[in-house]
Design an enzyme around this catalytic site. Structure first.
Site, PDB file in Angstrom:
ATOM      1  CB  SER A 158      24.887  38.400  79.650  1.00  0.00           C
ATOM      2  OG  SER A 158      24.966  37.222  80.430  1.00  0.00           O
ATOM      3  CB  SER A 159      20.633  34.870  80.424  1.00  0.00           C
ATOM      4  OG  SER A 159      20.246  34.710  79.082  1.00  0.00           O
TER       5      SER A 159
ATOM      6  CD  GLU B 260      15.049  43.309  72.387  1.00  0.00           C
ATOM      7  OE1 GLU B 260      15.183  43.174  71.157  1.00  0.00           O
ATOM      8  OE2 GLU B 260      13.956  43.181  72.975  1.00  0.00           O
ATOM      9  N   GLY B 261      19.543  40.227  72.549  1.00  0.00           N
ATOM     10  CA  GLY B 261      20.617  39.564  71.798  1.00  0.00           C
ATOM     11  C   GLY B 261      20.099  38.300  71.128  1.00  0.00           C
ATOM     12  CG  HIS B 262      18.797  34.946  73.458  1.00  0.00           C
ATOM     13  ND1 HIS B 262      18.674  35.380  74.757  1.00  0.00           N
ATOM     14  CD2 HIS B 262      19.761  33.998  73.457  1.00  0.00           C
ATOM     15  CE1 HIS B 262      19.527  34.704  75.519  1.00  0.00           C
ATOM     16  NE2 HIS B 262      20.205  33.874  74.763  1.00  0.00           N
TER      17      HIS B 262
ATOM     18  CE  LYS C  34      27.107  37.521  76.575  1.00  0.00           C
ATOM     19  NZ  LYS C  34      27.786  36.559  77.505  1.00  0.00           N
ATOM     20  CG  ASP C  35      28.528  33.169  74.832  1.00  0.00           C
ATOM     21  OD1 ASP C  35      29.014  33.318  75.965  1.00  0.00           O
ATOM     22  OD2 ASP C  35      27.333  33.398  74.577  1.00  0.00           O
TER      23      ASP C  35
ATOM     24  CG  MET D 255      21.550  27.396  77.770  1.00  0.00           C
ATOM     25  SD  MET D 255      22.667  26.748  79.018  1.00  0.00           S
ATOM     26  CE  MET D 255      23.350  28.256  79.671  1.00  0.00           C
ATOM     27  N   GLY D 256      17.363  29.907  77.184  1.00  0.00           N
ATOM     28  CA  GLY D 256      16.231  30.683  77.678  1.00  0.00           C
ATOM     29  C   GLY D 256      16.671  31.977  78.342  1.00  0.00           C
TER      30      GLY D 256
HETATM   31  O1  PAF Z   1      25.071  29.945  74.499  1.00  0.00           O
HETATM   32  C1  PAF Z   1      24.221  29.242  75.068  1.00  0.00           C
HETATM   33  O2  PAF Z   1      23.142  29.705  75.473  1.00  0.00           O
HETATM   34  C2  PAF Z   1      24.506  27.760  75.283  1.00  0.00           C
HETATM   35  O3  PAF Z   1      25.846  27.537  75.567  1.00  0.00           O
HETATM   36  C3  PAF Z   1      24.036  26.870  74.116  1.00  0.00           C
HETATM   37  C4  PAF Z   1      24.778  27.185  72.838  1.00  0.00           C
HETATM   38  C5  PAF Z   1      22.543  27.067  73.887  1.00  0.00           C
HETATM   39  C6  PAF Z   1      24.285  25.402  74.462  1.00  0.00           C
HETATM   40  O4  PAF Z   1      23.614  25.023  75.615  1.00  0.00           O
END
Ligand code: PAF
Length: 282
Positions: A185-186, A35-37, A149-150, A30-31
């Site tokens: 986390s964002s 660093e996690g992404h 984390k999720d 979700m933008g």
């Molecule tokens: O983890 C996230 O950022 C969101 O839940 C995802 C997987 C991109 C779905 O919108």
């Protein structure tokens, strides 16, 4: 790096790559990338020829009172970070592109979403399941990467991919943490400096419960109470849930044997943060 905003353009690029047998790793986001992404992008580069990243703040996973409108958005800085990290495609669709009309389809993984975040955020995982299914169908990646984390989200996605025979392998990557243990986390961007310091309580509470397990504690309810107690000791924090659950089925564990997932959701000020720890070899 190619920036694509329409499903048609993305599909035609994907078809071109399929003809050349080029493998794609996909990182849905979700933008507000951190660093996690970027660790997921890095891992994707080792798994496939190209890494594609989507940035889409998905309205269907937010309840009306949640932070959809204020969720941090900075596409230009996300684009720069992805360019530096070697992603090949940034897919940034508009709302209208993803939802030309409200979806009549619901994907409900009831048994995996009754507890933890599912209990606190009714409808949230239906929104996640819907958008991830749409994105996987649009991108048709060989592998898709998600952060641990999720954990509940990753479990839901693994299961829906299995149940719906989606031909994408799901890989879940360990949580990336700051030096003081706070999970990236964002939503950390919402925290004031005192709240940011208070956010350490999540990883500390998880660590306390793990120590208790290593010292012989096996009762799930006692581990949950230990975590709750640690959070209660932090004045800026307010516990939403503390759970000791089976890491796959996500149901509460009465007596820990083998492995357990310790999970927390905590409001720090008005920001809701989650974190978890997988304890194995019990
Ligand atoms: O983890 C996230 O950022 C969101 O839940 C995802 C997987 C991109 C779905 O919108």
């Amino acid at each position: 790096m190619l920036v694509v905003t329409t499903i048609a353009a993305l599909r035609s690029r994907r078809e071109e790559l399929l003809r050349r047998d080029t493998r794609v790793a996909f990182v849905p986001t979700m933008g507000a990338l951190h660093e996690g992404h970027l660790a997921l992008v890095h891992r994707g580069r080792a798994l496939a020829d190209e890494v594609w990243v989507s940035v889409f703040v998905n309205p269907t996973q937010f309840a009306p009172h949640e932070d959809f409108t204020t969720y941090p958005r900075d596409l230009e800085s996300d684009r720069e970070a992805l360019e530096r990290s070697g992603a090949a495609v940034l897919f940034a669709p508009s709302m209208r592109e993803m939802y030309p009309r409200p979806s009549a389809t619901t994907i409900d993984l009831a048994e995996l979403t009754v507890g933890m975040c599912g209990a606190q955020r009714p409808g949230h995982f239906r929104g996640v399941a819907l958008v991830v299914t749409k994105l996987l169908n649009i991108v048709q990646p060989d592998v898709a990467l998600f952060g641990a984390k999720d954990w509940q989200q990753a479990t839901v996605i693994r299961r829906l991919v299995e149940d719906l025979n989606i031909p994408t392998r799901i890989e879940v990557h360990p949580t990336v943490r700051e030096d003081d243990g706070v999970a990236l986390s964002s939503r950390n961007a919402y925290l004031s400096p005192p709240e940011r310091a208070a956010a350490r309580v999540l990883s500390q509470a998880l660590g306390n419960a793990e120590e208790a397990i290593r010292a012989g504690e096996r009762r799930g309810s006692v581990l949950e109470a230990l975590m709750a107690e640690r959070v209660a000791g932090e004045p800026l924090a307010h516990l939403q849930y503390a759970a000791a659950v089976d890491p796959d089925a996500l149901h509460p564990v009465r007596i820990v044997t083998g492995r357990v997932l310790l999970a927390l959701a905590v409001f720090v000020g008005s920001t809701r943060l989650i974190d978890n720890l997988l304890v194995e070899g019990v």
